[in-house]
Motif scaffolding. Structure first.
Motif, PDB file in Angstrom:
ATOM      1  N   GLU A 106      71.769  42.687   3.871  1.00  0.00           N
ATOM      2  CA  GLU A 106      71.836  41.621   4.880  1.00  0.00           C
ATOM      3  C   GLU A 106      70.448  41.278   5.400  1.00  0.00           C
ATOM      4  N   GLU A 107      69.655  42.309   5.650  1.00  0.00           N
ATOM      5  CA  GLU A 107      68.289  42.084   6.140  1.00  0.00           C
ATOM      6  C   GLU A 107      67.465  41.311   5.112  1.00  0.00           C
ATOM      7  N   ALA A 108      67.616  41.679   3.838  1.00  0.00           N
ATOM      8  CA  ALA A 108      66.880  40.971   2.776  1.00  0.00           C
ATOM      9  C   ALA A 108      67.330  39.511   2.699  1.00  0.00           C
ATOM     10  N   GLU A 109      68.626  39.255   2.764  1.00  0.00           N
ATOM     11  CA  GLU A 109      69.133  37.880   2.721  1.00  0.00           C
ATOM     12  C   GLU A 109      68.689  37.102   3.957  1.00  0.00           C
ATOM     13  N   PHE A 110      68.712  37.759   5.098  1.00  0.00           N
ATOM     14  CA  PHE A 110      68.282  37.112   6.341  1.00  0.00           C
ATOM     15  C   PHE A 110      66.811  36.702   6.240  1.00  0.00           C
ATOM     16  N   ASN A 111      65.986  37.609   5.720  1.00  0.00           N
ATOM     17  CA  ASN A 111      64.562  37.291   5.544  1.00  0.00           C
ATOM     18  C   ASN A 111      64.387  36.139   4.544  1.00  0.00           C
ATOM     19  N   GLU A 112      65.213  36.143   3.510  1.00  0.00           N
ATOM     20  CA  GLU A 112      65.157  35.070   2.513  1.00  0.00           C
ATOM     21  C   GLU A 112      65.510  33.726   3.143  1.00  0.00           C
ATOM     22  N   TRP A 113      66.538  33.715   3.992  1.00  0.00           N
ATOM     23  CA  TRP A 113      66.924  32.486   4.688  1.00  0.00           C
ATOM     24  C   TRP A 113      65.796  32.008   5.616  1.00  0.00           C
ATOM     25  N   GLN A 114      65.189  32.980   6.318  1.00  0.00           N
ATOM     26  CA  GLN A 114      64.091  32.596   7.217  1.00  0.00           C
ATOM     27  C   GLN A 114      62.947  31.966   6.422  1.00  0.00           C
ATOM     28  N   ASN A 115      62.615  32.550   5.270  1.00  0.00           N
ATOM     29  CA  ASN A 115      61.552  31.993   4.434  1.00  0.00           C
ATOM     30  C   ASN A 115      61.924  30.595   3.932  1.00  0.00           C
ATOM     31  N   SER A 116      63.183  30.410   3.540  1.00  0.00           N
ATOM     32  CA  SER A 116      63.643  29.092   3.067  1.00  0.00           C
ATOM     33  C   SER A 116      63.516  28.062   4.178  1.00  0.00           C
ATOM     34  N   ILE A 117      63.937  28.408   5.363  1.00  0.00           N
ATOM     35  CA  ILE A 117      63.861  27.489   6.501  1.00  0.00           C
ATOM     36  C   ILE A 117      62.397  27.160   6.797  1.00  0.00           C
ATOM     37  N   HIS A 118      61.531  28.149   6.710  1.00  0.00           N
ATOM     38  CA  HIS A 118      60.107  27.927   6.960  1.00  0.00           C
ATOM     39  C   HIS A 118      59.527  26.966   5.905  1.00  0.00           C
ATOM     40  N   GLU A 119      59.916  27.128   4.636  1.00  0.00           N
ATOM     41  CA  GLU A 119      59.448  26.235   3.564  1.00  0.00           C
ATOM     42  C   GLU A 119      59.956  24.808   3.790  1.00  0.00           C
ATOM     43  N   ILE A 120      61.225  24.706   4.221  1.00  0.00           N
ATOM     44  CA  ILE A 120      61.791  23.383   4.477  1.00  0.00           C
ATOM     45  C   ILE A 120      61.030  22.701   5.614  1.00  0.00           C
ATOM     46  N   LYS A 121      60.686  23.435   6.651  1.00  0.00           N
ATOM     47  CA  LYS A 121      59.937  22.882   7.779  1.00  0.00           C
ATOM     48  C   LYS A 121      58.576  22.377   7.315  1.00  0.00           C
ATOM     49  N   GLU A 122      57.914  23.172   6.476  1.00  0.00           N
ATOM     50  CA  GLU A 122      56.598  22.756   5.976  1.00  0.00           C
ATOM     51  C   GLU A 122      56.706  21.481   5.142  1.00  0.00           C
ATOM     52  N   LYS A 123      57.716  21.393   4.282  1.00  0.00           N
ATOM     53  CA  LYS A 123      57.893  20.192   3.447  1.00  0.00           C
ATOM     54  C   LYS A 123      58.203  18.963   4.305  1.00  0.00           C
ATOM     55  N   LEU A 124      59.039  19.185   5.351  1.00  0.00           N
ATOM     56  CA  LEU A 124      59.357  18.071   6.250  1.00  0.00           C
ATOM     57  C   LEU A 124      58.096  17.605   6.996  1.00  0.00           C
ATOM     58  N   ALA A 125      57.275  18.563   7.368  1.00  0.00           N
ATOM     59  CA  ALA A 125      56.035  18.205   8.062  1.00  0.00           C
ATOM     60  C   ALA A 125      55.126  17.405   7.132  1.00  0.00           C
ATOM     61  N   GLN A 126      55.061  17.748   5.839  1.00  0.00           N
ATOM     62  CA  GLN A 126      54.237  17.007   4.877  1.00  0.00           C
ATOM     63  C   GLN A 126      54.783  15.587   4.663  1.00  0.00           C
ATOM     64  N   VAL A 127      56.127  15.510   4.540  1.00  0.00           N
ATOM     65  CA  VAL A 127      56.739  14.190   4.343  1.00  0.00           C
ATOM     66  C   VAL A 127      56.481  13.324   5.564  1.00  0.00           C
ATOM     67  N   ASP A 128      56.661  13.887   6.740  1.00  0.00           N
ATOM     68  CA  ASP A 128      56.446  13.154   7.978  1.00  0.00           C
ATOM     69  C   ASP A 128      54.997  12.690   8.069  1.00  0.00           C
ATOM     70  N   LYS A 129      54.077  13.523   7.693  1.00  0.00           N
ATOM     71  CA  LYS A 129      52.649  13.221   7.750  1.00  0.00           C
ATOM     72  C   LYS A 129      52.310  12.087   6.775  1.00  0.00           C
ATOM     73  N   THR A 130      52.840  12.158   5.558  1.00  0.00           N
ATOM     74  CA  THR A 130      52.543  11.124   4.559  1.00  0.00           C
ATOM     75  C   THR A 130      53.200   9.800   4.916  1.00  0.00           C
ATOM     76  N   LEU A 131      54.347   9.786   5.529  1.00  0.00           N
ATOM     77  CA  LEU A 131      55.027   8.550   5.902  1.00  0.00           C
ATOM     78  C   LEU A 131      54.304   7.822   7.037  1.00  0.00           C
ATOM     79  N   PHE A 132      53.792   8.559   7.982  1.00  0.00           N
ATOM     80  CA  PHE A 132      53.145   7.915   9.113  1.00  0.00           C
ATOM     81  C   PHE A 132      51.704   7.556   8.827  1.00  0.00           C
ATOM     82  N   GLU A 133      51.120   8.019   7.717  1.00  0.00           N
ATOM     83  CA  GLU A 133      49.757   7.665   7.353  1.00  0.00           C
ATOM     84  C   GLU A 133      49.721   6.231   6.807  1.00  0.00           C
ATOM     85  N   VAL A 134      50.692   5.809   6.240  1.00  0.00           N
ATOM     86  CA  VAL A 134      50.675   4.492   5.575  1.00  0.00           C
ATOM     87  C   VAL A 134      50.794   3.398   6.530  1.00  0.00           C
TER      88      VAL A 134
END
Length: 134
Positions: A106-134
């Motif tokens: 459970e701890e390993a899966e929980f850590n995996e979920w946290q990492n996935s959520i962190h990656e999703i946040k980073e990708k959303l931040a990149q998309v948001d950054k590229t959209l507002f630059e134009v």
């Protein structure tokens, strides 16, 4: 032959054995030392002995090793009970080990979920950054 002889005269013997007469004139007896008690009141000692908070040094009582006699049916039931307890302890130990493994998974899966959520946040931040630059 006579078994019993004539009665002897006891009056002469009584005259020979007389208790000594002590007259009051003879007072050459030495005086003995007297003892004066140092405690005036003996109740203090009794009070100290009767105190409940007094720490008596209890010496362990050495008991002799004696044979213990137990009825056979009670002995067998006690052994059966001990075996049952041992089996239940083994079962409990196995369950605890399995729960620890599950918790680790459970701890390993929980850590995996946290990492996935962190990656999703980073990708959303990149998309948001590229959209507002134009």
């Amino acid at each position: 032959m006579a078994l019993f002889g004539k009665k002897k005269d006891t009056s002469k013997r009584q005259e020979m054995i007389r208790p000594p007469s002590f007259s009051e004139q003879r007072m050459d007896i030495p005086s003995f030392p007297t003892y004066e008690p140092t405690l005036a009141n003996h109740t203090e000692i009794k009070h100290e002995i009767d105190r409940e908070d007094y720490d008596y040094e209890e010496k362990p009582i050495m008991q002799e090793e004696k044979a213990i006699f137990v009825k056979i049916n009670k002995y067998k039931s006690a052994i059966d009970t001990l075996e049952t307890i041992k089996e239940k302890l083994k079962t409990a130990e196995i369950i605890i080990d399995e729960l620890a493994k599950i918790r680790d998974k459970e701890e390993a899966e929980f850590n995996e979920w946290q990492n996935s959520i962190h990656e999703i946040k980073e990708k959303l931040a990149q998309v948001d950054k590229t959209l507002f630059e134009v």
